[in-house]
Scaffold this motif. Structure first.
Motif, PDB file in Angstrom:
ATOM      1  N   LEU A 138       0.828  -1.207   0.000  1.00 55.43           N
ATOM      2  CA  LEU A 138       0.000   0.000   0.000  1.00 55.43           C
ATOM      3  C   LEU A 138       0.864   1.260   0.000  1.00 55.43           C
ATOM      4  O   LEU A 138       0.564   2.236  -0.702  1.00 55.43           O
ATOM      5  CB  LEU A 138      -0.943  -0.008   1.213  1.00 55.43           C
ATOM      6  CG  LEU A 138      -2.077  -1.024   1.150  1.00 55.43           C
ATOM      7  CD1 LEU A 138      -2.716  -1.201   2.519  1.00 55.43           C
ATOM      8  CD2 LEU A 138      -3.137  -0.600   0.139  1.00 55.43           C
ATOM      9  N   LEU A 188      -4.853   2.580  -1.603  1.00 55.75           N
ATOM     10  CA  LEU A 188      -5.093   1.503  -2.563  1.00 55.75           C
ATOM     11  C   LEU A 188      -3.767   0.859  -2.979  1.00 55.75           C
ATOM     12  O   LEU A 188      -2.704   1.430  -2.796  1.00 55.75           O
ATOM     13  CB  LEU A 188      -5.812   2.046  -3.802  1.00 55.75           C
ATOM     14  CG  LEU A 188      -7.176   2.703  -3.586  1.00 55.75           C
ATOM     15  CD1 LEU A 188      -7.689   3.273  -4.904  1.00 55.75           C
ATOM     16  CD2 LEU A 188      -8.177   1.707  -3.009  1.00 55.75           C
ATOM     17  N   PHE A 189      -3.858  -0.320  -3.574  1.00 57.35           N
ATOM     18  CA  PHE A 189      -2.657  -1.023  -4.006  1.00 57.35           C
ATOM     19  C   PHE A 189      -2.110  -0.505  -5.329  1.00 57.35           C
ATOM     20  O   PHE A 189      -0.910  -0.584  -5.581  1.00 57.35           O
ATOM     21  CB  PHE A 189      -2.950  -2.525  -4.162  1.00 57.35           C
ATOM     22  CG  PHE A 189      -3.153  -3.234  -2.862  1.00 57.35           C
ATOM     23  CD1 PHE A 189      -2.147  -3.314  -1.915  1.00 57.35           C
ATOM     24  CD2 PHE A 189      -4.373  -3.842  -2.581  1.00 57.35           C
ATOM     25  CE1 PHE A 189      -2.332  -3.966  -0.708  1.00 57.35           C
ATOM     26  CE2 PHE A 189      -4.568  -4.510  -1.376  1.00 57.35           C
ATOM     27  CZ  PHE A 189      -3.552  -4.567  -0.440  1.00 57.35           C
ATOM     28  N   GLU A 245     -10.511   1.545  -6.894  1.00 52.86           N
ATOM     29  CA  GLU A 245     -10.521   0.272  -6.188  1.00 52.86           C
ATOM     30  C   GLU A 245     -10.490  -0.904  -7.166  1.00 52.86           C
ATOM     31  O   GLU A 245     -11.279  -0.961  -8.104  1.00 52.86           O
ATOM     32  CB  GLU A 245     -11.767   0.143  -5.300  1.00 52.86           C
ATOM     33  CG  GLU A 245     -11.877   1.160  -4.193  1.00 52.86           C
ATOM     34  CD  GLU A 245     -12.513   2.477  -4.648  1.00 52.86           C
ATOM     35  OE1 GLU A 245     -12.786   2.621  -5.876  1.00 52.86           O
ATOM     36  OE2 GLU A 245     -12.718   3.353  -3.798  1.00 52.86           O
ATOM     37  N   ASP A 271      -8.072  -4.841  -3.800  1.00 53.83           N
ATOM     38  CA  ASP A 271      -8.368  -3.927  -2.686  1.00 53.83           C
ATOM     39  C   ASP A 271      -9.566  -4.430  -1.893  1.00 53.83           C
ATOM     40  O   ASP A 271      -9.561  -4.412  -0.648  1.00 53.83           O
ATOM     41  CB  ASP A 271      -8.662  -2.515  -3.223  1.00 53.83           C
ATOM     42  CG  ASP A 271      -7.446  -1.851  -3.836  1.00 53.83           C
ATOM     43  OD1 ASP A 271      -6.437  -1.706  -3.127  1.00 53.83           O
ATOM     44  OD2 ASP A 271      -7.510  -1.493  -5.020  1.00 53.83           O
ATOM     45  N   LEU A 301      -7.261   1.419   3.922  1.00 54.57           N
ATOM     46  CA  LEU A 301      -7.844   0.648   2.824  1.00 54.57           C
ATOM     47  C   LEU A 301      -9.235   0.155   3.195  1.00 54.57           C
ATOM     48  O   LEU A 301     -10.189   0.295   2.410  1.00 54.57           O
ATOM     49  CB  LEU A 301      -6.942  -0.543   2.489  1.00 54.57           C
ATOM     50  CG  LEU A 301      -7.518  -1.560   1.501  1.00 54.57           C
ATOM     51  CD1 LEU A 301      -7.628  -0.940   0.114  1.00 54.57           C
ATOM     52  CD2 LEU A 301      -6.673  -2.820   1.460  1.00 54.57           C
ATOM     53  N   VAL A 336     -12.637   1.276   1.148  1.00 54.93           N
ATOM     54  CA  VAL A 336     -13.474   0.293   0.457  1.00 54.93           C
ATOM     55  C   VAL A 336     -14.857   0.219   1.086  1.00 54.93           C
ATOM     56  O   VAL A 336     -15.883   0.234   0.391  1.00 54.93           O
ATOM     57  CB  VAL A 336     -12.797  -1.092   0.458  1.00 54.93           C
ATOM     58  CG1 VAL A 336     -13.769  -2.174  -0.015  1.00 54.93           C
ATOM     59  CG2 VAL A 336     -11.554  -1.079  -0.428  1.00 54.93           C
TER      60      VAL A 336
END
Length: 210
Positions: free
Chosen positions: A142, A150-151, A156, A160, A188, A192
């Motif tokens: 992250l 977010l990655f 998203e 995620d 995160l 989400v």
């Protein structure tokens, strides 16, 4: 758009990430909630003799990450090229490895009353060491994407959602402070779960033991 029917038990477990991805995308699906009483007759119809399973126009696909990855591509919640997709797969494999560890496998069974044991003791002695092993890796992934929680990119992805649901259950069913050492994972989860589509679904979701 294909016709979707999702088979899983009436709790979050390994299947909830699939429900979340459908709600995130705002796509219709049949949420077939299987009971332990009906599972015996249904089991032979499943490709691997287990669930979760997603039926796509009559084709049944098993395994959580395989289903989630498919939906990620179907709903444009994956990488934009092969390298980005591979990196997301790598992160998902780390999370899946964590959830497949013995502590993570035993904890939901105890929570659901499927096996005996002290839930608090198992969480502290078996789950917490696995959190300490895997959460720093996820935290670093992250951090590599900056500070947007977010990655990859600024939207998203299926990974995620997979990570947020996997880690959120540790707070919801394990300990409220389970992830205090990992602020980016907490961010995160917050991002989400506060997406309007997911937030609306969670607001009406019934409480389950896991």
């Amino acid at each position: 758009m294909p016709s979707f029917k999702f088979y899983y038990f009436d709790f979050r477990g390994r299947g909830e990430v699939i429900r979340l991805l459908f709600h995130l995308a705002g796509e219709q699906f049949t949420d077939e909630r299987v009971t332990f009483e009906t599972w015996g007759a249904l089991k032979p119809q499943m490709p691997l003799g287990q669930i979760p399973v997603l039926d796509i126009d009559g084709v049944k696909i098993g395994q959580t990450t395989a289903i989630a990855r498919y939906l990620g591509h179907q709903f444009h919640r994956a990488g934009t090229n092969a390298v980005e997709c591979a990196r997301l797969d790598m992160i998902a494999d780390v999370i899946q490895e964590m959830t497949n560890s013995s502590g993570f496998a035993n904890f939901p069974k105890v929570s659901l009353g499927l096996i005996g044991g002290d839930k608090t003791h198992i969480f502290k002695t078996e789950v917490v060491p696995e959190i300490e092993k895997y959460a720093p890796l996820v935290e670093k992934f992250l951090l590599d994407n900056g500070n947007n929680g977010l990655f990859q990119g600024d939207r998203e992805t299926w990974v995620d959602v997979f990570a947020a649901e996997s880690f959120a259950k540790l707070i919801d069913y394990g300990s409220p402070d389970a992830l205090d050492a990992y602020p980016h994972i907490l961010a995160l989860i917050n991002r989400v779960f506060n997406h309007p589509n997911i937030k609306s679904y969670i607001a009406t979701r019934k409480q389950t033991p896991f």
